[in-house]
Design an enzyme around this catalytic site. Structure first.
Site, short mmCIF file in Angstrom:
data_model
loop_
_atom_site.label_atom_id
_atom_site.label_comp_id
_atom_site.label_asym_id
_atom_site.label_seq_id
_atom_site.Cartn_x
_atom_site.Cartn_y
_atom_site.Cartn_z
N HIS A 305 0.88 -1.11 -0.02
CA HIS A 305 -0.11 -0.28 0.00
C HIS A 305 0.98 1.29 0.08
CE1 HIS A 305 -3.21 2.78 1.03
NE2 HIS A 305 -4.06 1.79 0.70
N ASP A 362 -7.99 -5.36 0.15
CA ASP A 362 -8.39 -6.03 -1.19
C ASP A 362 -8.05 -7.47 -1.04
OD1 ASP A 362 -7.52 -3.32 -3.00
OD2 ASP A 362 -9.67 -4.08 -2.82
C1 SDX Z 1 -6.20 0.22 -2.97
O1 SDX Z 1 -4.41 4.85 -1.83
C2 SDX Z 1 -5.36 4.20 -1.30
O2 SDX Z 1 -5.82 4.40 -0.07
C3 SDX Z 1 -5.83 2.66 -2.03
C4 SDX Z 1 -7.11 2.12 -1.30
C5 SDX Z 1 -8.16 2.83 -1.02
O3 SDX Z 1 -9.02 2.43 -0.17
O4 SDX Z 1 -8.44 3.68 -1.94
O5 SDX Z 1 -6.39 1.69 -0.03
C6 SDX Z 1 -7.33 0.83 -2.25
O6 SDX Z 1 -5.84 0.49 -3.90
C7 SDX Z 1 -5.39 -0.93 -1.96
C8 SDX Z 1 -4.16 -1.34 -3.15
C9 SDX Z 1 -4.61 -2.42 -3.66
N1 SDX Z 1 -3.46 -2.75 -5.01
C10 SDX Z 1 -2.89 -3.86 -4.60
O7 SDX Z 1 -3.23 -5.02 -3.97
C11 SDX Z 1 -1.95 -4.17 -5.90
C12 SDX Z 1 -0.80 -4.78 -5.44
N2 SDX Z 1 0.18 -3.78 -4.86
C13 SDX Z 1 1.00 -2.84 -5.45
O8 SDX Z 1 0.89 -2.61 -6.57
C14 SDX Z 1 1.38 -1.69 -4.48
O9 SDX Z 1 1.73 -2.19 -3.41
C15 SDX Z 1 0.62 -0.44 -4.49
C16 SDX Z 1 0.07 -0.06 -5.95
C17 SDX Z 1 -0.75 -0.79 -3.50
C18 SDX Z 1 1.47 0.75 -3.92
O10 SDX Z 1 2.43 0.77 -4.51
P1 SDX Z 1 3.37 2.26 -4.27
O11 SDX Z 1 3.20 2.67 -3.06
O12 SDX Z 1 3.80 2.86 -5.59
O13 SDX Z 1 4.89 1.20 -3.99
P2 SDX Z 1 5.77 0.71 -5.01
O14 SDX Z 1 4.93 0.09 -6.06
O15 SDX Z 1 6.81 1.67 -5.29
O16 SDX Z 1 6.43 -0.67 -4.25
C19 SDX Z 1 7.49 -0.40 -3.43
C20 SDX Z 1 8.54 -1.77 -3.30
C21 SDX Z 1 8.61 -1.93 -4.76
O17 SDX Z 1 9.79 -2.73 -4.94
P3 SDX Z 1 11.32 -1.58 -5.12
O18 SDX Z 1 11.01 -0.94 -6.65
O19 SDX Z 1 11.33 -0.74 -4.19
O20 SDX Z 1 12.25 -2.55 -5.35
O21 SDX Z 1 7.49 -2.85 -3.14
C22 SDX Z 1 7.16 -3.68 -4.21
C23 SDX Z 1 7.58 -2.99 -5.47
O22 SDX Z 1 8.20 -3.61 -6.35
N3 SDX Z 1 5.99 -4.10 -4.19
C24 SDX Z 1 5.72 -5.32 -4.23
C25 SDX Z 1 4.06 -5.28 -4.04
N4 SDX Z 1 3.79 -3.96 -3.80
C26 SDX Z 1 4.63 -3.23 -3.64
N5 SDX Z 1 6.05 -6.52 -4.54
C27 SDX Z 1 5.30 -7.61 -4.72
N6 SDX Z 1 4.05 -7.69 -4.25
C28 SDX Z 1 3.43 -6.59 -4.18
N7 SDX Z 1 2.17 -6.45 -4.01
#
Ligand code: SDX
Length: 427
Positions: A305, A362
């Site tokens: 998140h 989720d």
């Molecule tokens: C919702 O914003 C909100 O409040 C949203 C929400 C709401 O109520 O409105 O809470 C609802 O959207 C919840 C999130 C649902 N999405 C997912 O579950 C999809 C999977 N999660 C990721 O796509 C990610 O965690 C995000 C999009 C939710 C957040 O991404 P960020 O904050 O941009 O963080 P990032 O992508 O930069 O991740 C940080 C690191 C990265 O690695 P590095 O580049 O630092 O090496 O963590 C890794 C990412 O690759 N990473 C994951 C991961 N999520 C982040 N690796 C594996 N699996 C994951 N799920």
């Protein structure tokens, strides 16, 4: 004079005021920065940017805290109802019983759709994704309610807010009915907001509908957990659309479109599909390795998140609700065990621990929704249904802010500098 943030750049020294909220991080007020320094700030994804002032929802991502108008989400999920939380978000205070009764009555007066709007569904293929239908039908609402699109009129804003909250269940249920080829059911306002939705979704004209109290309670709680969440991507979309003066129906349609993405509200559908792909717990290590592999686009859907770097408090409530629904419906789903095992393994893996990746709202919701009888394609529709009150409350807060202006970010330009046009015969 309050605290000042100092900046030495562009050959000068500058000071910008530091603003304090009631709780949470202070902010540096850089509204005059470009005028004073000729420089922009740079923050793609807005990871360090506060886009607005708001009194609706507070999140402490490190502590896993979520408050709606100061009330913890766990207490609201345990003790309140979606209608009461909707009143709280819109009006700032918990209602008296009389205020709640009047609010519920008002909402119930707007649950029906214009008969011609129901014709819109027939233009879609039966296999259209229900989120595509939602985008189209909600955007079309503005073609039917010219009497409440003057956003400068507080009464118009109130009526259109109530219409959107009231009609989303009817629109969502109709999207499901159309997809399965069953007739639409009209609202039955003798039922609760959530009971009405469940009947319109799972009822049929041929027989009476038996509303299961535990399912109604679980569905209502799921709506509460999705009601609002600070300045997330879809809420920011609604605010940006609204900042141009677009009508509220068009703004909410924009929010629905943004929510559909798998990185946002589409994650509940993606998370259950991921659990189905994993199947049994013995396959989990393979998928954990894939999620950690930078060259593999696979991510653990429902994990991670932007704000929560601790357990999403909504996921905690969601996990306990799974068992309540399973017990009530006397069902079981082996995917729940797979989800619990996946969470346990991930939360003990250094990669997820170091990156503070926890289950989010989720991760478990799809298991409950599937047990209740929803197809995965309806999961994000349910998220949009519940989030509508948050979007509407945030839109109202923005529109009624006297300092409100059109949102218009700038950029760091990296394209070609000016050059002369070359006629095609000289290239
Ligand atoms: C919702 O914003 C909100 O409040 C949203 C929400 C709401 O109520 O409105 O809470 C609802 O959207 C919840 C999130 C649902 N999405 C997912 O579950 C999809 C999977 N999660 C990721 O796509 C990610 O965690 C995000 C999009 C939710 C957040 O991404 P960020 O904050 O941009 O963080 P990032 O992508 O930069 O991740 C940080 C690191 C990265 O690695 P590095 O580049 O630092 O090496 O963590 C890794 C990412 O690759 N990473 C994951 C991961 N999520 C982040 N690796 C594996 N699996 C994951 N799920």
């Amino acid at each position: 004079m309050g605290d000042q943030a100092k900046l030495s750049a562009a050959g000068g020294d500058y000071e910008f005021p530091v603003l304090k909220g009631s709780v949470g991080p202070d902010v540096v007020d850089i509204r005059k920065m470009y005028g004073q320094t000729g420089m922009f700030t740079f923050d793609p994804g807005f990871t360090s940017t506060a886009s607005c002032e708001s009194a609706l929802t507070y999140i402490d991502g490190d502590e896993g805290v979520l408050l709606h108008r100061g009330y913890p989400i766990g207490q609201l999920a345990e003790n309140s109802s979606f209608m009461e939380v909707s009143y709280l978000l819109l009006n700032g205070e918990l209602p008296s019983q009389d205020e709640l009764t009047k609010f519920e009555f008002t909402i119930s007066r707007h649950t029906m759709l214009h008969e011609q709007l129901l014709q819109f569904y027939r233009g879609f293929r039966r296999d259209a994704h229900p989120m595509a239908v939602m985008c189209g039908v909600v955007g079309a609402l503005s073609a039917f309610y010219h009497d409440s699109t003057d956003i400068s009129d507080p009464q118009h804003r109130k009526i259109s807010s109530h219409r959107l909250i009231a009609k989303m269940p009817t629109i969502a249920a109709a999207a499901y009915k159309y997809a399965i080829g069953q007739p639409f059911l009209y609202p039955d306002n003798s039922l609760s907001y959530t009971g009405n939705f469940l009947r319109m979704t799972f009822g049929v004209p041929a027989e009476p509908f038996e509303l299961h109290p535990a399912v109604e309670k679980a569905m209502d709680r799921i709506f509460i957990l999705h009601a609002d969440h600070e300045q997330n991507a879809s809420t920011s979309t609604v605010r940006l659309a609204g900042s141009s003066g677009a009508n509220p129906f068009a703004c909410i349609a924009a929010g629905i479109a943004c929510l559909w993405g798998p990185a946002h509200g589409g994650a509940n559908e993606a998370a259950l599909n991921m659990l189905k792909e994993i199947g049994t717990p013995d396959k989990i290590p393979h998928y954990i390795e894939r999620a950690k592999d930078k060259n593999d686009p696979f991510r653990l859907m429902g994990f991670g998140h932007r704000v929560y770097k601790n357990y999403d408090p909504r996921a905690t409530v969601m996990q306990s609700t799974v068992r309540e629904v399973f017990d009530a419906l006397k069902v079981d789903d082996p995917l729940f065990e797979t989800a619990l095992r996946l969470e346990e393994i991930a939360l003990n893996d250094p990669y997820f621990v170091e990156k503070k990746l926890f289950p989010n709202v989720d991760f478990y919701s799809g298991i409950i929704l599937s047990a209740i009888g929803f197809p995965t394609t309806m999961f994000t529709v349910l998220f949009a249904l519940a989030r509508t009150v948050g979007w509407v409350a945030q839109w109202n807060e923005m529109i009624s802010d006297p300092g409100q202006k059109i949102g218009r970010p700038r950029q760091l330009y990296t394209g070609p500098t000016q050059r002369e046009y070359i006629p095609v015969d000289k290239r």
